[in-house]
Design a protein around this motif. Sequence first.
Motif, PDB file in Angstrom:
ATOM      1  N   VAL A 190       0.849  -1.193   0.000  1.00  0.00           N
ATOM      2  CA  VAL A 190       0.000   0.000   0.000  1.00  0.00           C
ATOM      3  C   VAL A 190       0.883   1.241   0.000  1.00  0.00           C
ATOM      4  CG1 VAL A 190      -1.686   1.360   1.307  1.00  0.00           C
ATOM      5  CG2 VAL A 190      -1.893  -1.134   1.233  1.00  0.00           C
ATOM      6  N   ILE A 191       0.542   2.207  -0.850  1.00  0.00           N
ATOM      7  CA  ILE A 191       1.181   3.522  -0.803  1.00  0.00           C
ATOM      8  C   ILE A 191       0.090   4.565  -0.630  1.00  0.00           C
ATOM      9  CG2 ILE A 191       2.551   5.241  -2.032  1.00  0.00           C
ATOM     10  CD1 ILE A 191       3.936   2.962  -3.519  1.00  0.00           C
ATOM     11  N   LEU A 192       0.194   5.344   0.440  1.00  0.00           N
ATOM     12  CA  LEU A 192      -0.741   6.432   0.715  1.00  0.00           C
ATOM     13  C   LEU A 192       0.008   7.744   0.513  1.00  0.00           C
ATOM     14  CD1 LEU A 192      -1.997   4.513   3.745  1.00  0.00           C
ATOM     15  CD2 LEU A 192      -3.643   5.478   2.153  1.00  0.00           C
ATOM     16  N   TYR A 193      -0.357   8.462  -0.547  1.00  0.00           N
ATOM     17  CA  TYR A 193       0.348   9.687  -0.934  1.00  0.00           C
ATOM     18  C   TYR A 193      -0.457  10.878  -0.421  1.00  0.00           C
ATOM     19  CZ  TYR A 193       3.051  12.743  -4.129  1.00  0.00           C
ATOM     20  OH  TYR A 193       3.870  13.707  -4.669  1.00  0.00           O
ATOM     21  N   VAL A 194      -0.004  11.441   0.702  1.00  0.00           N
ATOM     22  CA  VAL A 194      -0.726  12.534   1.349  1.00  0.00           C
ATOM     23  C   VAL A 194      -0.231  13.891   0.874  1.00  0.00           C
ATOM     24  CG1 VAL A 194      -1.417  13.531   3.561  1.00  0.00           C
ATOM     25  CG2 VAL A 194      -1.009  11.067   3.382  1.00  0.00           C
ATOM     26  N   ASN A 195       1.088  14.021   0.800  1.00  0.00           N
ATOM     27  CA  ASN A 195       1.660  15.317   0.440  1.00  0.00           C
ATOM     28  C   ASN A 195       3.070  15.116  -0.102  1.00  0.00           C
ATOM     29  OD1 ASN A 195       1.711  18.093   0.156  1.00  0.00           O
ATOM     30  ND2 ASN A 195       2.354  18.481   2.260  1.00  0.00           N
ATOM     31  N   GLY A 196       3.466  15.964  -1.034  1.00  0.00           N
ATOM     32  CA  GLY A 196       4.800  15.871  -1.597  1.00  0.00           C
ATOM     33  C   GLY A 196       4.822  16.331  -3.040  1.00  0.00           C
ATOM     34  N   SER A 197       6.019  16.391  -3.602  1.00  0.00           N
ATOM     35  CA  SER A 197       6.186  16.881  -4.972  1.00  0.00           C
ATOM     36  C   SER A 197       6.601  15.779  -5.933  1.00  0.00           C
ATOM     37  CB  SER A 197       7.239  18.000  -4.992  1.00  0.00           C
ATOM     38  OG  SER A 197       8.474  17.529  -4.460  1.00  0.00           O
ATOM     39  N   TYR A 198       6.476  14.529  -5.510  1.00  0.00           N
ATOM     40  CA  TYR A 198       6.897  13.415  -6.354  1.00  0.00           C
ATOM     41  C   TYR A 198       5.907  13.175  -7.493  1.00  0.00           C
ATOM     42  CZ  TYR A 198       9.591  12.367  -2.123  1.00  0.00           C
ATOM     43  OH  TYR A 198      10.414  12.446  -1.033  1.00  0.00           O
ATOM     44  N   PRO A 199       6.407  12.843  -8.687  1.00  0.00           N
ATOM     45  CA  PRO A 199       5.498  12.451  -9.770  1.00  0.00           C
ATOM     46  C   PRO A 199       4.902  11.073  -9.478  1.00  0.00           C
ATOM     47  CG  PRO A 199       7.778  12.155 -10.456  1.00  0.00           C
ATOM     48  CD  PRO A 199       7.826  12.849  -9.123  1.00  0.00           C
ATOM     49  N   ILE A 200       3.692  10.839  -9.929  1.00  0.00           N
ATOM     50  CA  ILE A 200       3.032   9.553  -9.705  1.00  0.00           C
ATOM     51  C   ILE A 200       3.861   8.405 -10.279  1.00  0.00           C
ATOM     52  CG2 ILE A 200       0.957   8.190 -10.193  1.00  0.00           C
ATOM     53  CD1 ILE A 200       0.398  10.470  -8.304  1.00  0.00           C
ATOM     54  N   SER A 201       4.595   8.674 -11.342  1.00  0.00           N
ATOM     55  CA  SER A 201       5.322   7.618 -12.055  1.00  0.00           C
ATOM     56  C   SER A 201       6.342   6.886 -11.189  1.00  0.00           C
ATOM     57  CB  SER A 201       6.018   8.195 -13.287  1.00  0.00           C
ATOM     58  OG  SER A 201       6.909   9.242 -12.911  1.00  0.00           O
TER      59      SER A 201
END
Length: 327
Positions: free
Chosen positions: A214-225
């Motif tokens: 599981v990856i929960l992406y809450v905040n950050g500047s990373y590209p989805i890729s």
Amino acid sequence: MKAIVQESYGKWDTLKIDEIPIPIPKENEVLVAVKGVSLNAPDWRLLQGKPFVVRVFSGWIKPKARVKGTDFSGIITVTGSSVKSFKAGDQVYGDLSSCGFGAFAEYVCIDEGLLAKMPSNLSYANAASLPLTSVTALQAVRNLAKVKEGDRVLIVGASGGVGSFIIQHCRNLKAHITAVVSTKRIPQAIRLGADDVIDYLTEDLAQATTKYDVILYVNGSYPISIFHRLLSSKGRFVLVGSSNLKHILYLSIFGKSLSKKYDKSYQVLMAKPNAGDLSYITEVVEQEKLTPVIDRQIEFSQIPFWIGELEKGHIGGKIIVDLDGQK
């Protein structure tokens, strides 16, 4: 009553303290004397009306809702004629984000279906830190990510209001947690239940090799890729409350095709306030299985300034206001 009012879009200094009428509850609503409030990301996003698409909901030229604020706690003073679940004197809390906002005031009206009794072991101000962020975290972990015991979970942006609750919900489910935070937030992440940490100031997440269920992406500047290869086969990726409109649009449009292409799940959380989830939050807080992380407590008059600071993205937890102690 005293309230923080916004007449036009702009920076934090467009917010003013003013006197406005006390609202009158409808038959399915209660009137609450507000004792505590907290600040959230929607406060600064709606303040500026940016990105421009938010004005579809908030008003094209000027804000539809003069009084901002989502989370509050307080005491019911009046109940509508059809209210069955609450009575005057009940200590309650809730989230106004789905019904016009308005928490930054001395009184609010809210539908009883969006309300719950606040945890008995918290102050009004601490209780007010919970509704939006803890329920958002719960719905992300339980409804979309479907985290279960033993899952390897990566939480990107684990130190803010939502992220700190996601760590705790995953800990309660006995998942193995890796939190992506800054150097100074590492002790907080470990204290809340993170098994491993990635310091985004010194480590490049794009170079990580560990696979996560599981990856929960809450905040950050990373590209989805960069997350495609970090997600295990049949893994679940959930975008949670992102301020990046491009990410939201990308997954809203291409999420299903990405899921099919990579044999993984890609979803965007659209959290919805409800009394059932908030009552569950009350239960786990009273069992001491969930606790709010407070960055600071401020005065009511300081709310505009700290909404401006919230936009900078370096707050570790919730900013709360104790109206009970100021009266």
